[in-house]
Scaffold this motif. Structure first.
Motif, mmCIF file in Angstrom:
data_model
loop_
_atom_site.group_PDB
_atom_site.id
_atom_site.type_symbol
_atom_site.label_atom_id
_atom_site.label_comp_id
_atom_site.label_asym_id
_atom_site.label_seq_id
_atom_site.Cartn_x
_atom_site.Cartn_y
_atom_site.Cartn_z
ATOM 1 N N ALA A 71 20.790 -5.490 8.824
ATOM 2 C CA ALA A 71 20.104 -6.436 9.701
ATOM 3 C C ALA A 71 20.779 -7.799 9.694
ATOM 4 C CB ALA A 71 18.643 -6.573 9.267
ATOM 5 N N SER A 72 21.492 -8.123 8.632
ATOM 6 C CA SER A 72 22.173 -9.414 8.521
ATOM 7 C C SER A 72 23.571 -9.403 9.141
ATOM 8 C CB SER A 72 22.287 -9.819 7.049
ATOM 9 O OG SER A 72 23.042 -8.845 6.323
ATOM 10 N N PHE A 73 23.995 -8.262 9.660
ATOM 11 C CA PHE A 73 25.346 -8.161 10.216
ATOM 12 C C PHE A 73 25.508 -9.125 11.387
ATOM 13 C CE2 PHE A 73 28.576 -6.388 13.042
ATOM 14 C CZ PHE A 73 29.616 -6.189 12.142
ATOM 15 N N GLU A 74 26.680 -9.750 11.472
ATOM 16 C CA GLU A 74 26.936 -10.729 12.527
ATOM 17 C C GLU A 74 27.746 -10.086 13.658
ATOM 18 O OE1 GLU A 74 25.737 -13.724 12.903
ATOM 19 O OE2 GLU A 74 24.637 -13.664 10.995
ATOM 20 N N TYR A 75 27.023 -9.553 14.645
ATOM 21 C CA TYR A 75 27.685 -9.138 15.879
ATOM 22 C C TYR A 75 28.168 -10.380 16.619
ATOM 23 C CZ TYR A 75 25.931 -4.258 15.968
ATOM 24 O OH TYR A 75 25.678 -2.928 15.714
ATOM 25 N N SER A 76 29.199 -10.218 17.434
ATOM 26 C CA SER A 76 29.629 -11.281 18.347
ATOM 27 C C SER A 76 30.310 -10.625 19.530
ATOM 28 C CB SER A 76 30.588 -12.264 17.669
ATOM 29 O OG SER A 76 31.861 -11.667 17.452
ATOM 30 N N TRP A 136 10.279 -7.553 21.696
ATOM 31 C CA TRP A 136 10.988 -6.340 21.303
ATOM 32 C C TRP A 136 11.078 -6.209 19.787
ATOM 33 C CZ3 TRP A 136 15.730 -6.941 25.092
ATOM 34 C CH2 TRP A 136 15.271 -6.777 26.405
ATOM 35 N N VAL A 137 11.503 -7.279 19.114
ATOM 36 C CA VAL A 137 11.666 -7.213 17.664
ATOM 37 C C VAL A 137 10.331 -6.936 16.986
ATOM 38 C CG1 VAL A 137 12.244 -8.541 15.605
ATOM 39 C CG2 VAL A 137 13.728 -8.661 17.610
ATOM 40 N N GLY A 138 9.289 -7.640 17.418
ATOM 41 C CA GLY A 138 7.983 -7.417 16.829
ATOM 42 C C GLY A 138 7.496 -5.993 17.018
ATOM 43 N N GLN A 142 6.780 -3.076 13.971
ATOM 44 C CA GLN A 142 5.491 -2.407 13.785
ATOM 45 C C GLN A 142 5.532 -0.915 14.087
ATOM 46 O OE1 GLN A 142 1.914 -4.300 15.364
ATOM 47 N NE2 GLN A 142 3.039 -6.213 15.640
ATOM 48 N N HIS A 143 6.334 -0.532 15.089
ATOM 49 C CA HIS A 143 6.233 0.837 15.591
ATOM 50 C C HIS A 143 7.547 1.628 15.586
ATOM 51 C CE1 HIS A 143 2.234 -0.353 16.959
ATOM 52 N NE2 HIS A 143 2.779 -1.370 17.614
ATOM 53 N N GLY A 144 8.688 0.974 15.370
ATOM 54 C CA GLY A 144 9.962 1.689 15.342
ATOM 55 C C GLY A 144 10.709 1.608 16.659
ATOM 56 N N VAL A 145 11.978 2.029 16.612
ATOM 57 C CA VAL A 145 12.857 1.903 17.772
ATOM 58 C C VAL A 145 12.457 2.872 18.881
ATOM 59 C CG1 VAL A 145 15.238 2.060 18.602
ATOM 60 C CG2 VAL A 145 14.768 1.052 16.367
ATOM 61 N N ARG A 146 12.082 4.106 18.513
ATOM 62 C CA ARG A 146 11.727 5.053 19.575
ATOM 63 C C ARG A 146 10.504 4.577 20.353
ATOM 64 N NH1 ARG A 146 8.979 8.853 21.933
ATOM 65 N NH2 ARG A 146 10.080 10.647 22.844
ATOM 66 N N SER A 147 9.533 4.049 19.646
ATOM 67 C CA SER A 147 8.348 3.534 20.322
ATOM 68 C C SER A 147 8.713 2.369 21.246
ATOM 69 C CB SER A 147 7.313 3.072 19.292
ATOM 70 O OG SER A 147 6.196 2.480 19.928
ATOM 71 N N PRO A 178 16.592 0.530 12.834
ATOM 72 C CA PRO A 178 16.011 -0.792 13.069
ATOM 73 C C PRO A 178 16.928 -1.930 12.635
ATOM 74 C CG PRO A 178 14.342 0.676 12.190
ATOM 75 C CD PRO A 178 15.650 1.411 12.110
ATOM 76 N N SER A 179 17.658 -1.755 11.546
ATOM 77 C CA SER A 179 18.558 -2.818 11.079
ATOM 78 C C SER A 179 19.617 -3.134 12.127
ATOM 79 C CB SER A 179 19.234 -2.410 9.765
ATOM 80 O OG SER A 179 20.001 -1.218 9.922
ATOM 81 N N THR A 180 20.162 -2.109 12.762
ATOM 82 C CA THR A 180 21.137 -2.330 13.831
ATOM 83 C C THR A 180 20.483 -3.042 15.008
ATOM 84 O OG1 THR A 180 22.485 -0.403 13.228
ATOM 85 C CG2 THR A 180 22.667 -1.201 15.486
ATOM 86 N N ALA A 181 19.272 -2.631 15.362
ATOM 87 C CA ALA A 181 18.570 -3.257 16.488
ATOM 88 C C ALA A 181 18.361 -4.741 16.237
ATOM 89 C CB ALA A 181 17.231 -2.559 16.718
ATOM 90 N N TYR A 182 17.948 -5.113 15.031
ATOM 91 C CA TYR A 182 17.718 -6.520 14.729
ATOM 92 C C TYR A 182 19.010 -7.323 14.864
ATOM 93 C CZ TYR A 182 13.471 -4.588 12.597
ATOM 94 O OH TYR A 182 12.298 -3.914 12.359
ATOM 95 N N ALA A 183 20.099 -6.799 14.294
ATOM 96 C CA ALA A 183 21.381 -7.506 14.350
ATOM 97 C C ALA A 183 21.877 -7.613 15.788
ATOM 98 C CB ALA A 183 22.406 -6.784 13.474
ATOM 99 N N TYR A 184 21.715 -6.544 16.553
ATOM 100 C CA TYR A 184 22.175 -6.527 17.946
ATOM 101 C C TYR A 184 21.387 -7.536 18.779
ATOM 102 C CZ TYR A 184 24.181 -4.199 22.108
ATOM 103 O OH TYR A 184 24.871 -3.906 23.272
ATOM 104 N N PHE A 185 20.058 -7.558 18.617
ATOM 105 C CA PHE A 185 19.226 -8.499 19.371
ATOM 106 C C PHE A 185 19.614 -9.945 19.058
ATOM 107 C CE2 PHE A 185 15.448 -5.374 19.762
ATOM 108 C CZ PHE A 185 15.883 -4.977 21.010
ATOM 109 N N ARG A 186 19.884 -10.213 17.789
ATOM 110 C CA ARG A 186 20.224 -11.582 17.397
ATOM 111 C C ARG A 186 21.490 -12.056 18.108
ATOM 112 N NH1 ARG A 186 20.234 -10.665 12.510
ATOM 113 N NH2 ARG A 186 22.465 -10.729 12.056
#
Length: 271
Positions: A71-76, A136-138, A142-147, A178-186
């Motif tokens: 989740a802390s990965f720095e995409y750019s 989206w993140v919230g 709470q419910h996962g990426v598929r949800s 989820p960790s990838t999703a968080y990093a990607y959204f950021r």
């Protein structure tokens, strides 16, 4: 399964689809998918294009069949464009036509800016600006990426999408950690793709749609008008539909538009 050895932290899954005549030289089309997808997202494009072109697909860093990122990965944008360039240099025979959808268009645009030597043309289906939907993140927490995917799927695929179609795309996106999703959204919420579009010199085709007002496409969606303002040389094709992921909903029509666009690039200019 085929993976490329590019770096210790990036061994992307890839596929090559080539039904061209083996005795003829063929151009390559390189595909970049969007958030929480994989190269499978282009299944409907491939049959239409593989007889004429050599097709290269790959899974983005952290997505698809690749290892998730923290989740802390720095995409750019520069990193994602560099990843794409590495894959192209390994698998493509020289510069390519590049197809991208959704946030993949952000990567493709930066690739065209940073490595114009690799990009013959850009074909951007449902190109986006910077998404800003904080819910989206919230929802994922709470419910996962598929949800999350299923929750947002009616706007992606339209109100007429069958339950089977909604489930298939939700399952595809739901494989994302989820960790990838968080990093990607950021990363993606801080991008400014309009600025990159202004700097691109190669031919561009934008394939867009016109969802009705009741379809919530998010504040990051580009319109045909603001796309043309940023990329004045671009051709814009609008395929009417009550969705925004036209690449998924109308892959045959998108592939036909891509074929016609690429063919037009080799035609002599009228005098």
């Amino acid at each position: 399964m085929p993976y490329l050895d590019i770096a210790s932290d990036f061994r992307p899954y890839y596929e090559i689809h080539d039904a061209t005549d083996p005795w003829e030289a063929s151009e390559t089309i390189f595909f970049i998918h969007g958030f929480a997808e994989s190269s499978q997202a282009y299944y409907g494009w491939l049959p239409n294009l593989s007889r004429r072109f050599r097709l290269v697909t790959y899974d983005l860093r952290g997505l698809g069949r690749n290892k998730p990122v923290d989740a802390s990965f720095e995409y750019s944008s520069d990193l994602m464009a560099k990843d794409a360039a590495h894959v192209m240099e390994k698998l493509a025979n020289g510069p390519c036509h590049v197809v991208a959808a959704k946030s993949g268009s952000i990567i493709a645009s930066r690739l065209a800016v940073n490595r114009p030597d690799l990009v013959k043309s850009l074909i951007l289906a449902c190109p986006v600006g910077a998404p800003t939907n904080d819910d989206w993140v919230g929802h994922i927490e709470q419910h996962g990426v598929r949800s999350y995917a299923r929750w947002t799927m009616p706007s992606r695929l339209g109100l007429g999408a069958s339950d089977a179609m909604l489930d298939w795309w939700s399952d595809l996106m739901g494989k994302t950690a989820p960790s990838t999703a968080y990093a990607y959204f950021r990363w993606v919420t801080k991008t400014q793709p309009i600025e990159d579009l202004k700097k691109i010199d190669c031919p561009i085709l934008a394939i867009m749609t016109t969802p009705p007002p009741e379809i919530d496409i998010g504040s990051g969606q580009l319109t045909a008008t603001n796309f043309k303002l940023a990329a004045s040389q671009a051709q814009v094709v609008v395929i009417p539909h009550d969705c925004y992921h036209i690449s998924a909903v109308q892959p045959d029509a998108c592939a036909r538009e891509a074929l016609a666009f690429i063919a037009s690039l080799s035609q002599p200019l009228k005098t």
